[in-house]
Write a protein that holds these residues in place. Structure first.
Motif, PDB file in Angstrom:
ATOM      1  N   VAL A   1       0.815  -1.674  -0.039  1.00 10.01           N
ATOM      2  CA  VAL A   1      -0.153   0.060  -0.161  1.00 10.01           C
ATOM      3  C   VAL A   1       1.263   1.029  -0.140  1.00 10.01           C
ATOM      4  CG1 VAL A   1      -1.647  -1.137   1.034  1.00 10.01           C
ATOM      5  CG2 VAL A   1       0.180   0.052   2.340  1.00 10.01           C
ATOM      6  N   SER A   2      -0.003   2.779  -0.055  1.00  2.50           N
ATOM      7  CA  SER A   2       1.391   3.484  -0.131  1.00  2.50           C
ATOM      8  C   SER A   2       1.513   3.412   0.992  1.00  2.50           C
ATOM      9  CB  SER A   2       0.152   4.440  -0.740  1.00  2.50           C
ATOM     10  OG  SER A   2      -0.474   4.675  -2.177  1.00  2.50           O
ATOM     11  N   SER A   3       2.937   4.353   0.548  1.00  7.48           N
ATOM     12  CA  SER A   3       3.053   4.470   2.768  1.00  7.48           C
ATOM     13  C   SER A   3       2.435   6.014   3.029  1.00  7.48           C
ATOM     14  CB  SER A   3       5.087   5.412   2.164  1.00  7.48           C
ATOM     15  OG  SER A   3       5.932   3.935   1.806  1.00  7.48           O
ATOM     16  N   GLU A   4       3.148   6.087   4.605  1.00  8.81           N
ATOM     17  CA  GLU A   4       2.291   7.128   5.121  1.00  8.81           C
ATOM     18  C   GLU A   4       2.962   8.534   5.545  1.00  8.81           C
ATOM     19  OE1 GLU A   4      -0.173   6.085   8.667  1.00  8.81           O
ATOM     20  OE2 GLU A   4       1.293   7.164   9.643  1.00  8.81           O
ATOM     21  N   THR A   5       3.060   9.342   4.715  1.00  7.61           N
ATOM     22  CA  THR A   5       3.610  10.621   4.251  1.00  7.61           C
ATOM     23  C   THR A   5       3.521  11.347   5.562  1.00  7.61           C
ATOM     24  OG1 THR A   5       4.901  10.169   2.248  1.00  7.61           O
ATOM     25  CG2 THR A   5       5.607  12.099   3.380  1.00  7.61           C
ATOM     26  N   ILE A   6       4.119  11.735   6.617  1.00  7.66           N
ATOM     27  CA  ILE A   6       4.206  12.720   7.718  1.00  7.66           C
ATOM     28  C   ILE A   6       4.635  13.905   7.389  1.00  7.66           C
ATOM     29  CG2 ILE A   6       3.994  13.004  10.241  1.00  7.66           C
ATOM     30  CD1 ILE A   6       3.198  10.475  10.542  1.00  7.66           C
ATOM     31  N   LEU A   7       4.805  15.374   6.911  1.00  6.19           N
ATOM     32  CA  LEU A   7       5.507  16.626   7.715  1.00  6.19           C
ATOM     33  C   LEU A   7       4.709  17.388   8.680  1.00  6.19           C
ATOM     34  CD1 LEU A   7       6.659  18.532   5.751  1.00  6.19           C
ATOM     35  CD2 LEU A   7       4.865  19.596   5.843  1.00  6.19           C
ATOM     36  N   LEU A   8       6.332  17.308   9.466  1.00  2.95           N
ATOM     37  CA  LEU A   8       6.439  17.660  11.030  1.00  2.95           C
ATOM     38  C   LEU A   8       7.030  19.230  10.657  1.00  2.95           C
ATOM     39  CD1 LEU A   8       7.485  14.880  13.333  1.00  2.95           C
ATOM     40  CD2 LEU A   8       5.412  15.674  12.927  1.00  2.95           C
ATOM     41  N   SER A   9       5.948  21.065  10.280  1.00  3.76           N
ATOM     42  CA  SER A   9       7.014  22.089  10.273  1.00  3.76           C
ATOM     43  C   SER A   9       6.163  22.955  11.656  1.00  3.76           C
ATOM     44  CB  SER A   9       5.358  21.998   8.981  1.00  3.76           C
ATOM     45  OG  SER A   9       6.978  23.595   8.808  1.00  3.76           O
ATOM     46  N   SER A  10       6.210  23.893  11.721  1.00  4.64           N
ATOM     47  CA  SER A  10       6.725  24.584  12.888  1.00  4.64           C
ATOM     48  C   SER A  10       6.874  24.153  13.495  1.00  4.64           C
ATOM     49  CB  SER A  10       5.388  25.360  13.006  1.00  4.64           C
ATOM     50  OG  SER A  10       5.085  25.783  14.568  1.00  4.64           O
ATOM     51  N   THR A  11       8.611  24.060  13.690  1.00  3.55           N
ATOM     52  CA  THR A  11       9.510  23.408  14.106  1.00  3.55           C
ATOM     53  C   THR A  11      10.123  23.780  15.713  1.00  3.55           C
ATOM     54  OG1 THR A  11      12.127  24.304  13.510  1.00  3.55           O
ATOM     55  CG2 THR A  11      10.024  21.663  12.407  1.00  3.55           C
ATOM     56  N   VAL A  12      10.496  22.668  16.062  1.00  2.14           N
ATOM     57  CA  VAL A  12      10.628  23.676  17.603  1.00  2.14           C
ATOM     58  C   VAL A  12      11.700  24.991  17.552  1.00  2.14           C
ATOM     59  CG1 VAL A  12      12.997  21.482  17.472  1.00  2.14           C
ATOM     60  CG2 VAL A  12      12.714  22.716  20.035  1.00  2.14           C
ATOM     61  N   TRP A  13      12.882  25.029  16.726  1.00  3.31           N
ATOM     62  CA  TRP A  13      13.982  26.343  16.292  1.00  3.31           C
ATOM     63  C   TRP A  13      13.063  27.562  16.095  1.00  3.31           C
ATOM     64  CZ3 TRP A  13      17.315  24.898  18.843  1.00  3.31           C
ATOM     65  CH2 TRP A  13      18.062  24.077  19.105  1.00  3.31           C
ATOM     66  N   ARG A  14      11.800  27.637  16.062  1.00  2.00           N
ATOM     67  CA  ARG A  14      11.325  28.992  15.167  1.00  2.00           C
ATOM     68  C   ARG A  14       9.661  28.972  16.255  1.00  2.00           C
ATOM     69  NH1 ARG A  14      13.075  32.074  11.362  1.00  2.00           N
ATOM     70  NH2 ARG A  14      11.414  33.655  12.066  1.00  2.00           N
ATOM     71  N   GLN A  15       9.700  28.848  17.641  1.00  4.37           N
ATOM     72  CA  GLN A  15       8.434  28.792  18.270  1.00  4.37           C
ATOM     73  C   GLN A  15       8.580  30.719  18.738  1.00  4.37           C
ATOM     74  OE1 GLN A  15       6.109  27.415  17.873  1.00  4.37           O
ATOM     75  NE2 GLN A  15       7.010  26.002  16.220  1.00  4.37           N
ATOM     76  N   ASP A  16       8.771  32.129  18.137  1.00  2.60           N
ATOM     77  CA  ASP A  16       9.486  32.569  18.858  1.00  2.60           C
ATOM     78  C   ASP A  16       8.279  33.365  18.993  1.00  2.60           C
ATOM     79  OD1 ASP A  16      10.991  32.220  16.067  1.00  2.60           O
ATOM     80  OD2 ASP A  16      10.531  33.994  14.235  1.00  2.60           O
ATOM     81  N   HIS A  17       7.180  32.483  19.879  1.00  2.00           N
ATOM     82  CA  HIS A  17       5.690  33.777  20.109  1.00  2.00           C
ATOM     83  C   HIS A  17       5.341  32.298  20.838  1.00  2.00           C
ATOM     84  CE1 HIS A  17       3.432  32.496  16.818  1.00  2.00           C
ATOM     85  NE2 HIS A  17       2.514  32.373  17.526  1.00  2.00           N
ATOM     86  N   ASN A  18       5.346  30.928  20.370  1.00  2.00           N
ATOM     87  CA  ASN A  18       4.771  30.477  21.087  1.00  2.00           C
ATOM     88  C   ASN A  18       5.229  29.359  21.931  1.00  2.00           C
ATOM     89  OD1 ASN A  18       2.330  30.131  20.015  1.00  2.00           O
ATOM     90  ND2 ASN A  18       3.870  28.526  17.909  1.00  2.00           N
ATOM     91  N   GLY A  19       6.797  29.583  21.983  1.00  2.00           N
ATOM     92  CA  GLY A  19       7.542  29.713  23.507  1.00  2.00           C
ATOM     93  C   GLY A  19       7.760  27.465  23.443  1.00  2.00           C
ATOM     94  N   PHE A  20       8.623  27.800  25.070  1.00  2.00           N
ATOM     95  CA  PHE A  20       8.120  26.679  24.984  1.00  2.00           C
ATOM     96  C   PHE A  20       7.610  24.993  24.838  1.00  2.00           C
ATOM     97  CE2 PHE A  20       9.332  23.787  29.141  1.00  2.00           C
ATOM     98  CZ  PHE A  20      11.295  23.092  28.363  1.00  2.00           C
ATOM     99  N   SER A  21       5.935  25.643  24.336  1.00  2.00           N
ATOM    100  CA  SER A  21       4.769  24.414  24.722  1.00  2.00           C
ATOM    101  C   SER A  21       5.589  23.794  23.812  1.00  2.00           C
ATOM    102  CB  SER A  21       3.560  25.166  25.970  1.00  2.00           C
ATOM    103  OG  SER A  21       3.396  25.901  24.394  1.00  2.00           O
ATOM    104  N   HIS A  22       5.884  24.354  22.186  1.00  2.00           N
ATOM    105  CA  HIS A  22       6.147  24.609  21.544  1.00  2.00           C
ATOM    106  C   HIS A  22       7.073  23.643  20.871  1.00  2.00           C
ATOM    107  CE1 HIS A  22       1.526  26.307  21.514  1.00  2.00           C
ATOM    108  NE2 HIS A  22       2.048  26.505  19.855  1.00  2.00           N
ATOM    109  N   GLN A  23       7.766  23.702  22.137  1.00  2.00           N
ATOM    110  CA  GLN A  23       9.337  22.868  21.224  1.00  2.00           C
ATOM    111  C   GLN A  23       9.646  21.367  22.424  1.00  2.00           C
ATOM    112  OE1 GLN A  23      12.301  25.832  23.396  1.00  2.00           O
ATOM    113  NE2 GLN A  23      10.874  27.711  22.590  1.00  2.00           N
ATOM    114  N   ASP A  24       9.439  20.638  20.556  1.00  2.00           N
ATOM    115  CA  ASP A  24       9.433  19.461  20.820  1.00  2.00           C
ATOM    116  C   ASP A  24      10.046  18.471  19.628  1.00  2.00           C
ATOM    117  OD1 ASP A  24       9.087  16.663  22.215  1.00  2.00           O
ATOM    118  OD2 ASP A  24       7.949  16.384  23.388  1.00  2.00           O
TER     119      ASP A  24
END
Length: 811
Positions: free
Chosen positions: A538-561
């Protein structure tokens, strides 16, 4: 039968009401009722046999201890209801020539699915040694929950299965994913009432707001209220019928109730209710397909309230069994040691009257065999449950056409994911009806909004006039957005497993919401790919992870993982890939690989913000094909042994490593530096198998064995050590990565806090190359001062210095 204990009642499923013809309103004739009940009795007989027996499968002689498995494992409680639904669906499949797939939600309900699969003949076709005779039936019984054979879930080895029962609440989202763009398919999804208490299942009820009756199939949810989990009552079984009905009306369904314990009455009620539900589904679809603008109908669903462990012993030793949690697993497990309980088991099994169900050779009698649908209409042989058989390759545009033009490397900025969104747009255009994009409320946030030019967000709930102003909503959309990663990924998995293609995207830190779903799907693929040869890829499951840990300028610690990729590396490399492309063109090259792959989970980590572009499209293709390589333009060791290897993996990590390399090249020109970039994280594993046949030996020249390696990494540093611990040169590897340091920071401040900045990398090189420790003292001091200065600048002005934000590759 003889009752060894007064407290024990072993009920018979019963014969049709002799001398009492069905009432006028009853849909089943006396003969239909007799045959359907007999087929169900056969299913229940098989279920008990699977759990208990290793020999004497037709009870041609009295049960003895040696006929009983030494370890009794399995789950009886949900099995009778599953096969009860199955036999009634079969009646309507035959009557109306329906295309139906069966989804078993209750955990460990395998006997209730394996039994029908065997009776329909599919199991013996797939596994010839489990033949339709006494010898084959004996093997069929013995293999269940037996070492070296099959487990008690509806696993990939089960014909007709597409979902492993007990997957923590994913049955309903899987079912909806199966019917998207499958206009003639009905997914009958039996939801366990324990399963119904999970968060994933609760959000999946809202899937009906995304189902377009004009072009999609239908899901018929069947909630089985058997009252109990493994040791507790279930919530939905302990509220009033009025409250329960209101709940499902509020979810947007039209609930029907089938309630009781008398098989004769329940067969008639189920036959009537199920036929009404199927008729309504077909009528709703006809109306929608004739209308100019389809609207959201109120789809039917069924609440089946039946006893847990239905038709099993009611009591034993003064303890209630049928209709109570004690029947959840093995109702009584001491049959090898307790002669009285061995007699109870024999009486229970004989109550199904196997001599009426199977002939002397052990084959299902012809009048019962004739009840099942034929060929691919059997739910156990439905090709949608082996979706690779239906899969067609995507018609892919040439990813080179979306490339970012790079004339001078490291001088122009571009959002890495935006060209990828344009690539996805044209994949959707070229493949209508077999490619969808799934993600939370973040498609535009992740810079993928180009796909709206071809397909909007499907929305079957109410529409408002203001939605026309940028809402991007449409009844006919194929972009799937809902703020539940569980439901979204469940949709995608169902879509992929039935032969289609798609992509799931989310913010990096929030991917942990679907950790367990990833685990289960990876295990399903592992078994299917490596152990079940009859399952087509079957076709592969492709997952894109963006809005990454290194550019959480305003979201902060909660969005860094960045830890989701750590989880991915726990699974077999044969079914997982992790890509960290450093710029837009490498992302395109990686994406093309992923869209062509099968039987894998591809995880791509790529930031949505503007980044310097370093590779031309031709360079990107070569680099991504290798998975890792030396960047000669940042190296100074050509033809010589390096003093140090500076490696990077990830977009921000690569930027900082390149900046550090630039400083070292100009300030310490005598240093022999080798710069390595890694795109495919799994290439660090010495024994990983790769699609292009490469091996770890190709990387002996990248990482030396006796010189320091400074590795700047996107994620947690220990992941690199975990992957590369057997790699030559690992003992000289020093990894920089995210260390849980951060909050509301500028991008460069966050890098400095986690010691992945260019300054820290330069200091690291100086400290680890012996000949530099004394000579480069002034440069090291300069770097330390720069850290203090730039940290202060960020705190004073709320931004990084222009020398940082405007930095370009000077060479």
């Amino acid at each position: 039968m003889a009752n060894p204990e007064p407290q024990t009642e072993t009920p018979s499923p019963g014969r049709p009401r002799d001398g009492h013809p069905p009432k006028a309103k009853d849909p089943l004739t006396a003969r239909e009722l007799e045959l359907m009940n007999a087929w169900w009795r056969a299913c229940n007989y098989l279920s008990v046999g699977m759990i208990y027996l290793s020999a004497n499968p037709l009870l041609k002689r009295k049960l003895v201890v040696d006929d009983i498995k030494r370890r009794l494992l399995g789950h009886w409680g949900a099995s009778p209801a599953l096969s009860f639904v199955w036999v009634h669906l079969n009646r309507l499949i035959v009557k109306h020539d329906l295309d139906v797939i069966f989804v078993a939600g209750p955990g460990h309900g395998a006997p209730g699915v394996l039994g029908p699969s065997y009776l329909e003949g599919t199991y013996s076709e797939v596994y010839p040694d489990k033949s339709e005779d006494e010898e084959g039936l004996g093997r069929f019984f013995k293999q269940f929950s037996f070492p070296g054979h099959i487990g008690s879930h509806v696993t990939p080895e089960t014909p007709g299965s597409i979902h492993e029962g007990g997957e923590l609440g994913y049955s309903l989202s899987h079912a909806y994913g199966m019917v998207f763009d499958n206009p003639d398919l009905i997914a009958a999804c039996v939801v366990g009432d324990g399963e119904a208490e999970t968060g994933p299942l609760a959000t999946a009820w809202h899937s009906n707001k995304f189902l377009n009756p004009a072009r999609d199939g239908a899901v018929l949810p069947i909630l089985n209220l058997n009252g109990y989990k493994i040791a507790n009552p279930t919530i939905l079984a302990r509220i009033s019928r009025e409250e329960l009905e209101s709940l499902f009306v509020g979810y947007g369904y039209k609930p029907y109730f089938v309630e009781g314990s008398d098989p004769q009455v329940m067969h008639q009620r189920m036959a009537e209710t199920l036929e009404r539900a199927i008729d309504e589904i077909r009528a709703l679809q006809r109306a929608a397909r004739q209308a100019k603008e389809p609207s959201r109908p109120r789809w039917p669903m069924i609440v089946l309230r039946s006893p847990k462990g239905w038709t099993g012993p009611k009591e034993l030793g003064g303890h209630k069994l049928e209709g109570f949690w004690r029947s959840h697993q093995v109702p009584f497990a001491d049959v090898r040691d307790n002669p009285a309980h061995l007699e109870v088991l024999e009486g229970w099994m004989r109550s199904y009257r196997p001599e009426e169900l199977f002939d002397a050779a052990g084959k299902l009698v012809p009048e019962l065999k004739a009840l099942a649908p034929k060929g691919q209409r059997r739910m156990s042989a439905n090709p949608h449950a082996n979706g690779g058989l239906l899969r067609r390759e995507l018609t892919l545009p040439d990813f080179r056409d979306y490339a970012v033009k790079v004339e001078t490397r490291g001088t122009s900025l571009h959002e890495n994911t935006r060209p990828f969104g344009e690539f996805l747009r044209d994949i959707m255009r070229n493949n209508p009806g077999r490619f969808r994009v799934f993600g939370p409320d973040e498609t535009a946030s992740n810079r993928l909004q180009a796909i709206y030019q071809v397909s909007k967000k499907v929305w079957m709930a109410d529409l408002l006039p203001e939605d026309l102003d940028g809402g991007e909503l449409s009844r006919d959309g194929r972009v799937m957005e809902m703020l539940s990663e569980h439901t979204l990924l469940g949709w995608l998995e169902g879509y992929l497993l039935t032969g289609r293609h798609g992509l799931f995207h989310t913010y990096e830190a929030f991917a942990h919401v679907i950790d367990s779903m990833f685990n289960q799907h990876a295990k399903w693929l592992d078994i299917s790919k490596n152990h079940v040869k009859w399952r087509a890829p079957v076709s592969s499951e492709t997952i894109l992870l963006s809005s990454t840990v290194w550019r959480q300028d305003h979201n902060g610690f909660s969005h860094q993982d960045p830890g989701f990729i750590d989880l991915v590396t726990n699974k077999a490399a044969s079914v997982t890939r992790i890509y960290l492309p450093p710029d837009a063109n490498t992302l395109l090259a990686v994406a093309d690989q992923c869209m062509r792959s099968t039987d894998c989970i591809n995880v791509i980590v790529a930031d949505k913000q503007k980044h310097l572009q370093f590779t031309t499209i031709d360079e990107a293709i070569v680099h991504c094909t290798k998975g890792a390589g030396i960047w000669r333009r940042a190296s100074t060791d050509d033809g010589e042994e390096p003093d140090v290897v500076l490696a990077a993996c990830g977009d921000v990590a690569t930027l900082e490593a390149l900046a550090a390399a630039s400083i070292l090249r100009h300030r310490l020109p005598e240093l022999k530096l080798r710069f390595v970039n890694v795109v495919d994280l799994y290439r660090l594993q010495p024994d990983t198998e790769h699609p292009n046949g490469s091996s770890e030996r190709e990387f002996d020249g990248l990482f030396t064995t006796d010189k320091p390696i400074i590795f700047n990494f996107h994620g947690y540093p220990w992941l690199i050590h975990k992957l590369a611990y057997r790699f030559k040169g690992h003992e000289h590897m020093h990894v920089r990565g995210y260390k849980e340091k951060g909050n509301i920071n500028t991008p460069f401040e966050l890098a400095m806090l986690n010691e992945t900045s260019r300054y820290h990398l330069v200091i690291d090189v100086i400290d680890r190359v012996p000949k530099l420790r004394a000579k480069a003292g002034h440069l090291k001091e300069e770097m330390r001062n720069a850290i203090i200065s730039d940290m202060g600048y960020a705190h004073q002005y709320g931004a990084d210095r222009p020398e940082i934000t405007d930095w370009t590759w000077p060479d």
